[in-house]
Design a protein around this motif. Structure first.
Motif, PDB file in Angstrom:
ATOM      1  N   SER A 270       4.630  -7.538  19.760  1.00 52.15           N
ATOM      2  CA  SER A 270       5.026  -7.523  18.425  1.00 52.15           C
ATOM      3  C   SER A 270       4.468  -6.795  17.736  1.00 52.15           C
ATOM      4  O   SER A 270       4.357  -6.317  16.284  1.00 52.15           O
ATOM      5  CB  SER A 270       4.559  -8.994  18.384  1.00 52.15           C
ATOM      6  OG  SER A 270       5.533  -9.674  18.602  1.00 52.15           O
ATOM      7  N   ARG A 340       7.757 -17.554  20.477  1.00 54.88           N
ATOM      8  CA  ARG A 340       7.306 -17.061  18.819  1.00 54.88           C
ATOM      9  C   ARG A 340       7.809 -18.163  18.080  1.00 54.88           C
ATOM     10  O   ARG A 340       8.228 -17.505  16.801  1.00 54.88           O
ATOM     11  CB  ARG A 340       8.934 -16.144  19.187  1.00 54.88           C
ATOM     12  CG  ARG A 340       8.982 -14.870  19.807  1.00 54.88           C
ATOM     13  CD  ARG A 340       9.848 -13.317  20.077  1.00 54.88           C
ATOM     14  NE  ARG A 340      10.740 -14.077  20.007  1.00 54.88           N
ATOM     15  CZ  ARG A 340      11.626 -14.105  18.721  1.00 54.88           C
ATOM     16  NH1 ARG A 340      11.401 -13.517  17.940  1.00 54.88           N
ATOM     17  NH2 ARG A 340      12.900 -14.193  19.418  1.00 54.88           N
ATOM     18  N   LEU A 359       2.571  -7.243  12.617  1.00 55.36           N
ATOM     19  CA  LEU A 359       3.535  -6.349  13.615  1.00 55.36           C
ATOM     20  C   LEU A 359       2.420  -5.397  13.449  1.00 55.36           C
ATOM     21  O   LEU A 359       2.887  -4.325  14.167  1.00 55.36           O
ATOM     22  CB  LEU A 359       4.716  -6.019  13.049  1.00 55.36           C
ATOM     23  CG  LEU A 359       5.763  -7.775  13.416  1.00 55.36           C
ATOM     24  CD1 LEU A 359       7.013  -6.945  12.868  1.00 55.36           C
ATOM     25  CD2 LEU A 359       5.644  -7.723  14.648  1.00 55.36           C
TER      26      LEU A 359
END
Length: 360
Positions: A270, A340, A359
């Protein structure tokens, strides 16, 4: 999590993906390992099982375990009749035969673990005069999706219910959604037998996608709840074995490793650099291809971690549990998706920032 000699992985570790074959398993220079030889018990090759397709075994007192080799159920013989737990179609009328093998007492009570057809889809074989006990949600689901082979419960409860029949006690508890809404714990305190269906399968990695469970975070919580009970025998609903406490601990350790690997995979992939490297150059018409590669990379990362990890007793998981080489990647995908979707995010996008903080 669980003890291991393997160095803990972090979000910055780089996986060696060329060491994974097209199934997602690590390449180790040998064929995919088979299930542990001890996984297949003597009854499986017995003449009776090969001919009739079921095995019945007394665990303690009047508590008996019944299996078809793929599905499990149970019954308890009391002074005033037989209490049955579940009715898998793969066992079907053999439940009645198994009961008749050990007693001439009639079935008076049936307990539904949950509403799924694969575990109670033959409940009509017990006849119309039995009392059926289940969680309230189980009845609501069966009312919504009626099935004549799954008769409606006659007694329901919300949190806890104590069933006493002929001097035998079963403690029924609902501790929140896990495998599915309404899935309950069934505990026989005198016999020290716990039945909790579709949470773990003793001796194996269980069926794919965490046994098709609906609430993965709740399903992990249920594993801890199982271990909070004082039991000597465990009925899990599937596969070749009833379990001991240590058998269940091994299954819980395996899925803790899956969670560890999936957590690291989500953190690693991610990051903006990892995500963009998968999506870069894909174009708007390749976004779904890029997303598939992103998810698959996380699943491969997790699978490699679990299959190469030295476990708490020094062996690899495929040496301890059946189904590890065929099921781990499915579990990896399900668990990383639950991370997630169900677990807290470390941060969120702030106004004017691109990419989001979590991120980077």
């Amino acid at each position: 999590m669980c003890p291991s000699s393997q160095k803990p992985i972090t979000a910055t570790d780089e996986p060696e993906f060329f060491g994974i074959d097209h199934y997602g398993f690590p390449r180790s220079g040998h064929d995919d390992p088979a299930d542990p030889t001890e996984y297949y018990p003597p009854y499986f090759r017995s003449e009776h099982f090969q001919r009739f397709g079921y095995h019945v075994q007394q665990l303690r007192g009047g508590f008996h375990w019944v299996t078809s080799g793929g599905y499990d159920a149970a019954f308890v013989v009391t002074d005033d009749g037989v209490v049955v737990i579940d009715a898998p179609p793969t066992i079907g009328e053999n439940m009645l035969t198994a009961i008749a093998d050990v007693t001439d007492q009639p079935v008076t009570h049936v307990v539904y673990s949950h509403w799924h057809t694969d575990h109670i889809g033959a409940a009509a074989v017990y006849g119309p005069g039995v009392e059926i006990i289940a969680h309230r949600i189980t009845r609501e689901l069966l009312e919504r999706f009626p099935d004549p082979l799954r008769p409606l419960p006659t007694t329901t409860f919300d949190d806890d219910h104590t069933l006493v029949v002929g001097g035998t006690t079963l403690e029924l508890s609902y501790r929140g959604e896990n495998h599915c809404p309404g899935n309950i714990f069934i505990y026989a305190p005198a016999e020290k037998v716990l039945t909790a269906i579709d949470i773990v399968s003793p001796g194996s990695a269980t069926f794919m996608h965490c046994d098709a469970s609906q609430n993965i975070t709740g399903w992990y919580e249920a594993q801890k709840q199982v271990l909070s009970y004082d039991f000597d025998f465990f009925v899990g609903g599937h596969h070749m074995h009833f379990g001991t406490y240590s058998d269940v601990q091994a299954c819980v350790e395996y899925f803790a490793d899956v969670l560890d690997g999936a957590t690291a995979a989500v953190e690693r992939f991610s990051r903006s650099d990892a995500l963009l490297s998968v999506l870069d150059g894909g174009g708007w018409d390749r976004v779904f291809v890029g997303t598939e590669n992103w998810i698959n990379s996380m699943a491969n990362f997790t699978t490699k971690y679990v299959l190469e990890k030295q476990t708490s007793d020094g062996r690899l998981w495929w040496e301890r549990l059946a189904g590890v080489t065929s099921q781990t990647k499915y579990h990896a995908y399900t668990v990383l998706e639950s991370i997630r979707l169900e677990r807290p995010r470390p941060n969120y996008r702030l106004s004017g920032e691109n990419p989001p903080v979590f991120l980077t």
